[in-house]
Enzyme design. Structure first.
Site, mmCIF file in Angstrom:
data_model
loop_
_atom_site.group_PDB
_atom_site.id
_atom_site.type_symbol
_atom_site.label_atom_id
_atom_site.label_comp_id
_atom_site.label_asym_id
_atom_site.label_seq_id
_atom_site.Cartn_x
_atom_site.Cartn_y
_atom_site.Cartn_z
ATOM 1 N N LYS A 1 145.856 8.575 26.632
ATOM 2 C CA LYS A 1 147.193 8.425 27.194
ATOM 3 C C LYS A 1 148.270 8.691 26.139
ATOM 4 O O LYS A 1 148.267 8.089 25.056
ATOM 5 C CB LYS A 1 147.325 7.005 27.743
ATOM 6 C CG LYS A 1 148.608 6.696 28.487
ATOM 7 C CD LYS A 1 148.519 5.277 29.048
ATOM 8 C CE LYS A 1 149.721 4.880 29.853
ATOM 9 N NZ LYS A 1 149.582 3.489 30.379
ATOM 10 N N GLU B 1 143.200 3.958 36.386
ATOM 11 C CA GLU B 1 143.368 3.558 34.994
ATOM 12 C C GLU B 1 142.646 2.232 34.765
ATOM 13 O O GLU B 1 142.600 1.368 35.632
ATOM 14 C CB GLU B 1 144.855 3.389 34.696
ATOM 15 C CG GLU B 1 145.168 2.952 33.269
ATOM 16 C CD GLU B 1 146.646 2.701 33.021
ATOM 17 O OE1 GLU B 1 147.066 2.847 31.859
ATOM 18 O OE2 GLU B 1 147.379 2.360 33.977
ATOM 19 N N CYS C 1 148.990 7.008 34.228
ATOM 20 C CA CYS C 1 149.978 5.992 34.556
ATOM 21 C C CYS C 1 151.387 6.307 34.035
ATOM 22 O O CYS C 1 152.077 7.139 34.614
ATOM 23 C CB CYS C 1 149.489 4.630 34.084
ATOM 24 S SG CYS C 1 150.314 3.235 34.918
#
Length: 274
Positions: A112, A40, A153
């Site tokens: 995300k 990330e 994440c």
């Protein structure tokens, strides 16, 4: 098939980060990898939003993305860029991952879904939503290592996403991260193993590590986990490249023994008992 993972300590200079990524593409190809996975925020990590914001540009103008695409084409290697900070058309920011093919073309994008807004017992306070806009799509991409489910994440904590990805045919889950040290110590390994087991899929989690220029500290421990939950690679806290050979027959073997995907049923409404 050999997978390469880049564990890095990204800084506040995209040019330096791009150089690290390009070197990794070249090394991964030289060492016989079929695909490279990066963490990330591979292109920029800067908690100073005013300073960092000046370097966040539109996808077509992003120098890190351009450098990796050129390197992938030159080396004829597929690359999953875990994520980059990208300025959207509406001026807001996206935490966006990319699948790049061996010709340098973008095969898939993923923004995300779940943003990291937390207050930790250590006093750390993170508000990703103050700068970034959440994505609105789930994405599975066809790659040389199989059907790749994309996530980033904090998505790791939301099992429903991985049920949707495996239900859509994903056999490998990419979970690039910049995990904090306290949350990594507590939850990183157990969550990654759980996502692999419940999906009957490989998990590939390239991570940021160490003390960054902006002062934050990340956990490291880039992992590859097989569908049974066995850890095939743990890179500890040292930056650099890690490699692992994976046998994809393992997916059919595990799913044949415990066919969790076939056994899934729609979840009925919760009954509120007195």
């Amino acid at each position: 098939m050999k997978l390469a993972l880049l564990q890095m300590t990204s800084g506040i200079d995209p040019a330096r980060n791009a150089a690290t990524l390009v070197d990794a593409v070249r090394s991964a190809k030289r060492d016989g990898a079929s695909m490279l996975f990066t963490p990330e925020m591979s292109g920029l990590i800067d908690r100073d939003r005013e300073r960092g914001g000046r370097l966040i540009v539109a996808e077509e103008a992003d120098p890190v993305l351009a450098a990796v695409r050129a390197a992938a084409a030159a080396e004829q290697l597929w690359v999953h860029i875990g994520s980059l900070a990208i300025r959207r058309e509406d001026g807001k920011f996206a935490n966006r991952g990319f699948v790049i093919d061996h010709r340098g073309a973008i095969r898939a994008r993923y923004d995300k879904l779940h943003l990291f807004d937390v207050d930790l017992p250590t006093g750390e306070r993170w508000r990703e939503s103050a700068a970034y806009t959440a994505g609105e799509r789930t994405v599975v991409a066809t790659t040389p290592v199989g059907r790749l489910g994309l996530s980033i994440c904090y998505d790791l904590r939301f099992a429903g996403l991985y049920a949707a990805l495996s239900g859509a045919g994903a056999t490998v889950m990419a979970i690039p991260a910049a995990f904090t040290r306290p949350t990594g110590d507590a939850h990183w390994h157990v969550l990654l193993r759980a996502r692999a087991i419940e999906s009957g899929a490989f998990v590939v989690a390239a991570a940021q590590t160490g003390v960054h220029e902006d002062g934050r500290t990340t956990y490291g421990h880039s992992l590859v986990v097989d569908p049974w939950g066995d850890v095939l690679l743990d890179m500890g806290e040292t930056p650099g490249l890690g490699y692992v050979d994976v046998g994809f027959a393992r997916i059919a073997d595990v799913r044949g023994r415990i066919p969790v995907i076939d056994h899934r049923r729609p979840i009925p409404p919760v009954e509120q008992a007195p």
